[in-house]
Design a protein around this motif. Structure first.
Motif, short mmCIF file in Angstrom:
data_model
loop_
_atom_site.label_atom_id
_atom_site.label_comp_id
_atom_site.label_asym_id
_atom_site.label_seq_id
_atom_site.Cartn_x
_atom_site.Cartn_y
_atom_site.Cartn_z
N ALA A 1 -67.05 -63.53 11.64
CA ALA A 1 -65.48 -62.91 11.88
C ALA A 1 -65.94 -61.44 12.04
O ALA A 1 -66.96 -60.95 11.43
CB ALA A 1 -64.94 -63.02 10.59
N PRO A 2 -65.28 -60.74 12.83
CA PRO A 2 -65.58 -59.26 13.05
C PRO A 2 -65.19 -58.14 12.00
O PRO A 2 -65.72 -57.16 11.74
CB PRO A 2 -64.91 -59.01 14.46
CG PRO A 2 -63.83 -59.89 14.30
CD PRO A 2 -64.20 -61.23 13.53
N THR A 3 -64.45 -58.76 11.10
CA THR A 3 -63.95 -57.87 9.90
C THR A 3 -64.28 -58.42 8.76
O THR A 3 -63.98 -59.66 8.39
CB THR A 3 -62.27 -57.68 10.01
OG1 THR A 3 -62.03 -56.99 11.24
CG2 THR A 3 -62.07 -56.78 8.82
N VAL A 4 -64.94 -57.71 7.63
CA VAL A 4 -65.30 -58.32 6.30
C VAL A 4 -64.46 -57.39 5.34
O VAL A 4 -64.50 -56.27 5.41
CB VAL A 4 -66.72 -58.01 6.25
CG1 VAL A 4 -67.24 -58.54 4.94
CG2 VAL A 4 -67.43 -58.74 7.30
N HIS A 5 -63.77 -58.24 4.60
CA HIS A 5 -63.44 -57.67 3.39
C HIS A 5 -63.98 -57.85 2.33
O HIS A 5 -64.29 -58.90 1.74
CB HIS A 5 -61.81 -58.32 3.09
CG HIS A 5 -61.01 -58.11 3.98
ND1 HIS A 5 -60.10 -57.09 4.10
CD2 HIS A 5 -60.56 -59.15 5.10
CE1 HIS A 5 -59.19 -57.35 5.36
NE2 HIS A 5 -59.64 -58.42 5.75
N MET A 6 -64.65 -56.71 1.66
CA MET A 6 -65.53 -56.36 0.50
C MET A 6 -64.75 -56.73 -0.86
O MET A 6 -64.30 -55.65 -1.13
CB MET A 6 -66.80 -55.59 0.45
CG MET A 6 -67.58 -55.36 1.90
SD MET A 6 -68.87 -54.20 1.58
CE MET A 6 -67.90 -52.84 1.62
N ALA A 7 -64.90 -57.83 -1.53
CA ALA A 7 -64.07 -58.01 -2.72
C ALA A 7 -65.11 -57.99 -3.79
O ALA A 7 -65.40 -59.11 -4.54
CB ALA A 7 -63.26 -59.11 -2.63
N ALA B 1 -54.81 -58.27 1.71
CA ALA B 1 -53.92 -58.01 2.75
C ALA B 1 -53.92 -56.37 2.78
O ALA B 1 -53.84 -55.72 3.81
CB ALA B 1 -52.58 -58.47 2.66
N ALA B 2 -53.93 -55.53 1.52
CA ALA B 2 -54.03 -54.12 1.35
C ALA B 2 -55.15 -53.51 1.36
O ALA B 2 -55.29 -52.17 0.92
CB ALA B 2 -53.07 -53.84 0.13
N SER B 3 -56.33 -54.19 1.86
CA SER B 3 -57.69 -53.64 1.78
C SER B 3 -57.83 -52.19 2.55
O SER B 3 -57.03 -52.09 3.43
CB SER B 3 -58.71 -54.60 2.14
OG SER B 3 -58.60 -54.95 3.75
N LEU B 4 -58.64 -51.48 2.13
CA LEU B 4 -58.78 -50.14 2.61
C LEU B 4 -59.93 -50.10 3.61
O LEU B 4 -60.73 -50.88 3.60
CB LEU B 4 -59.22 -49.21 1.62
CG LEU B 4 -58.32 -48.89 0.42
CD1 LEU B 4 -59.20 -47.86 -0.59
CD2 LEU B 4 -57.04 -48.22 0.82
N ARG C 1 -63.91 -53.45 5.29
CA ARG C 1 -63.00 -53.06 4.42
C ARG C 1 -63.06 -53.22 3.03
O ARG C 1 -64.03 -54.20 2.72
CB ARG C 1 -61.69 -53.69 4.97
CG ARG C 1 -61.35 -53.27 6.58
CD ARG C 1 -60.16 -54.14 6.88
NE ARG C 1 -58.71 -53.56 6.19
CZ ARG C 1 -58.17 -52.46 6.73
NH1 ARG C 1 -58.47 -51.65 7.84
NH2 ARG C 1 -56.97 -51.73 6.00
N VAL C 2 -62.38 -52.63 2.06
CA VAL C 2 -62.71 -52.64 0.74
C VAL C 2 -61.43 -53.08 0.04
O VAL C 2 -60.36 -52.44 0.18
CB VAL C 2 -63.03 -51.35 0.34
CG1 VAL C 2 -63.35 -51.51 -1.34
CG2 VAL C 2 -64.53 -50.72 0.69
N VAL C 3 -61.83 -54.34 -0.53
CA VAL C 3 -60.54 -54.71 -1.70
C VAL C 3 -60.57 -54.31 -2.85
O VAL C 3 -61.66 -54.16 -3.83
CB VAL C 3 -60.55 -56.29 -1.57
CG1 VAL C 3 -59.55 -56.99 -2.71
CG2 VAL C 3 -60.75 -57.14 -0.36
#
Length: 625
Positions: free
Chosen positions: A304-310, A362-365, A336-338
């Protein structure tokens, strides 16, 4: 690497039931002939904009622009390369693939690798069965239940348990016909120091199979249940089939959800991945406890083109995100950062509230906002020197941040936290960095700058449909493609009419100077391809030329919608010629080369011819009273 014969590819294509294949991802309804319509699996939509031509085995989405044939469909939704997609389809439709001639050494290496993969698959099945059926694994089942993990998700990820005995796997593998050497090469056995004796590599541990994107077991991650049994986690050593830094945990199970969402969530641990999957966040993968590597970033970009780092909220997790951003720079992913509560990992958050975890994702920065907050939270804002140190730390961050609402919001945040005017902050951040001081301020060490990291994960140039590493609107995940300009739309409509009526279309193409008539280089290539393959737009295309393959699939679908109409073909051909003449008139006037009068007469002739063709087309489609 072994290659399959061209004949194998055609056998697979012939065997594929396109209606069956696409129906595994979306519901299709017949729209006429061999055409079907349905909701596009490549982006979120309410009305169906995906058109499938089952006879030609191609698809095109009129919403996001995703196009291709049966191979491309599997590549995109299963996250595979062309060879993998061919093998996937061959397995589904019972086609035996034939390899091109390969040298004996390469054939031997391939056969050895296949043997190791078979051994690893058998062992994963054994570990999983042992977890659920043995008394010895009772404590492991209790531990997993305490972590809030249900049987369904554990079976989905094939979690298992390795017996405590020294040679259970080794003896079972021998009985199945595998040698000690193969057990060792697969990472399932170790050799005792100073002795020739080998023994099971994993004993008395919860086992997590580590798979490639196709779900083939390559190795294992193993967690101990006792502090007395060595390291908390052990992983398979790098070997002939497993290289830890090249894979992401759970990518095989996350790829479809990630492709649909256009987003993937990155965690650290195995149980984090399972917990998020169980909470409905099925587009989650794990970095397997290592610092993120370039190969893993490549895997993320293919998902995917967007990565949420949790990642964990502790200092190590925060630093890991900074390092990840440095590695991801220019690799085609947006980070993005969770935000997680202090001292908790994703599994802890899910255990307290699955909805809370979903809300946090959903609210990742944006990554740049994370960097700004981290600098502000970690700085000493009680005096001027501390505030100057924060400004120095943030200067390279803002240097990469383009003008826009986000930049202004972050400037306002910094100004409020530093208690100074936004205009001053803006000026300070734009100023050149000061020369490094020879010593820090009295009483404290000089500030140590964080490693440089891109503001947004530096997504780099927009992805195009040129190949696997640069997918087009396709990778299809979410974004609807920008509208085409009028000239490109006209050229594409003409090419679709050529496909719908190949014989007459070939005549129309032969009348044109393709280099002048088409403004798009891709359309010129497509026209040349159609001249060479009349009536067969999707055949004869190099598998690596995904751009042309996608356009050919789109043209085939559009041709099916259009139907065979000589009047429409003529009208579209005259429209392309009109646009060409208009460009020539503009060029002649700009250069003062003359000939405008002749071009103007030609324009009038073309307008009249187009008008007559349109009238015929309207008469053809008019319903009888």
């Amino acid at each position: 690497m072994a290659r399959y014969t061209a004949d194998s590819k055609e056998k697979v294509r012939d065997a594929v039931d396109m209606l069956d294949l696409v129906s595994t991802r979306t519901e299709l309804k017949k729209s006429g002939g061999s055409s079907y319509m349905g909701r596009c699996p490549f982006h979120e939509e309410r009305s169906g904009s995906l058109s499938v031509e089952t006879a030609k085995k191609v698809y095109h989405c009129f919403g996001c622009g995703a196009s291709g044939d049966c191979f491309r469909f599997v590549e995109e939704l299963e996250g595979l390369d062309f060879k993998g997609a061919m093998e996937w389809l061959a397995a589904r439709y019972n086609v035996e693939l034939e390899l091109e001639d390969e040298d004996p050494a390469a054939a031997r290496r391939r056969q050895e690798r296949e043997r190791l993969l078979e051994l690893l698959e058998r062992t994963a099945t054994f570990y999983s069965r042992y977890l659920w059926e043995s008394k010895e694994a009772r404590r492991a089942r209790e531990y997993l239940a305490e972590r809030g993990l249900g049987e369904e998700v554990l079976r989905t990820y094939r979690v298992g348990y390795s017996p405590k005995a020294w040679d259970t796997v080794l003896m079972a593998s021998r009985k199945a016909g595998f040698s000690n050497r193969e057990c060792y090469d697969a990472g399932l056995a170790k050799r005792a120091q100073g002795e020739g004796r080998i023994y099971d590599a994993f004993r008395g541990r919860v086992m997590f199979p580590l798979c490639d994107r196709r779900g083939r077991v390559l190795g294992f991650g193993a967690r101990t249940l006792s502090s007395q049994d060595g390291p908390k986690y052990l992983n398979s050593n790098d070997n002939a089939v497993f290289h830890k830094g090249q894979h992401l945990y759970g990518a095989d199970l996350a790829r479809s959800a990630a492709a649909r969402a256009g987003e993937v969530i990155l965690c650290e641990g195995y149980t984090d991945v399972l917990a998020l999957h169980q909470a409905g966040l099925t587009n989650t993968v794990g970095q397997m406890g290592t610092a993120l590597t370039p190969d893993q970033v490549g895997e993320l970009s293919r998902l995917a083109p967007t990565v949420h780092m949790a990642l964990d909220a502790d200092e190590a997790g925060q630093n890991a995100m900074l390092k990840a951003a440095t590695v991801a720079r220019g690799r085609g992913v947006t980070l993005r950062v969770v935000q997680l509560p202090g001292g908790q990992d994703p599994a802890d958050v899910v255990a307290a509230s699955a909805q809370d975890m979903r809300d946090r994702v959903a609210a990742s920065l944006p990554f740049v906002a994370f960097r700004v907050r981290r600098a502000l939270d970690g700085g000493d804002l009680s005096d001027a020197e501390g505030k100057d140190a924060v400004i120095d730390e943030l200067r390279p961050v803002f240097a990469e941040l383009p003008p826009g609402v986000l930049r202004e919001e972050l400037l306002q945040t910094v100004a409020e936290r530093l208690d100074v005017k936004p205009s001053l902050v803006s000026g300070w951040l734009a100023a050149p960095a000061p020369a490094p001081a020879s010593a820090g301020r009295p009483g404290r060490p000089a500030p140590r700058p964080e490693p440089a990291a891109p503001a947004f994960g530096d997504p780099g140039p927009p992805a195009g449909p040129a190949g696997r590493g640069a997918p087009g609107p396709a990778r299809g995940r979410g974004p609807v493609r920008a509208g085409l300009d009028a000239a490109v739309q006209s050229e594409r409509a003409f090419l679709a009419a050529v496909v719908a009526l190949p014989q007459s279309g070939t005549t129309e193409l032969e009348r044109l100077d393709l280099d002048v008539a088409f403004t798009s280089p891709l359309h010129r290539r497509a026209a040349q391809h159609l001249l060479a393959h009349p009536g067969e737009p999707t055949t004869g295309i190099d598998p690596e030329d995904q751009e042309l393959a996608a356009l050919a699939a789109e043209l085939a679908v559009r041709a099916g919608e259009l139907g065979a109409s000589g009047a429409i073909l003529e009208a579209e051909a005259r429209k392309v010629e009109l646009a060409m003449v208009d460009r020539l008139i503009a060029q002649s006037r700009a250069r003062g080369t003359g000939g405008v009068a002749d071009l103007a007469r030609r324009r009038q002739e073309l307008q009249a011819a187009q008008h007559r063709a349109l009238e015929r087309a309207m008469a053809e489609t008019a319903k009888p009273d």
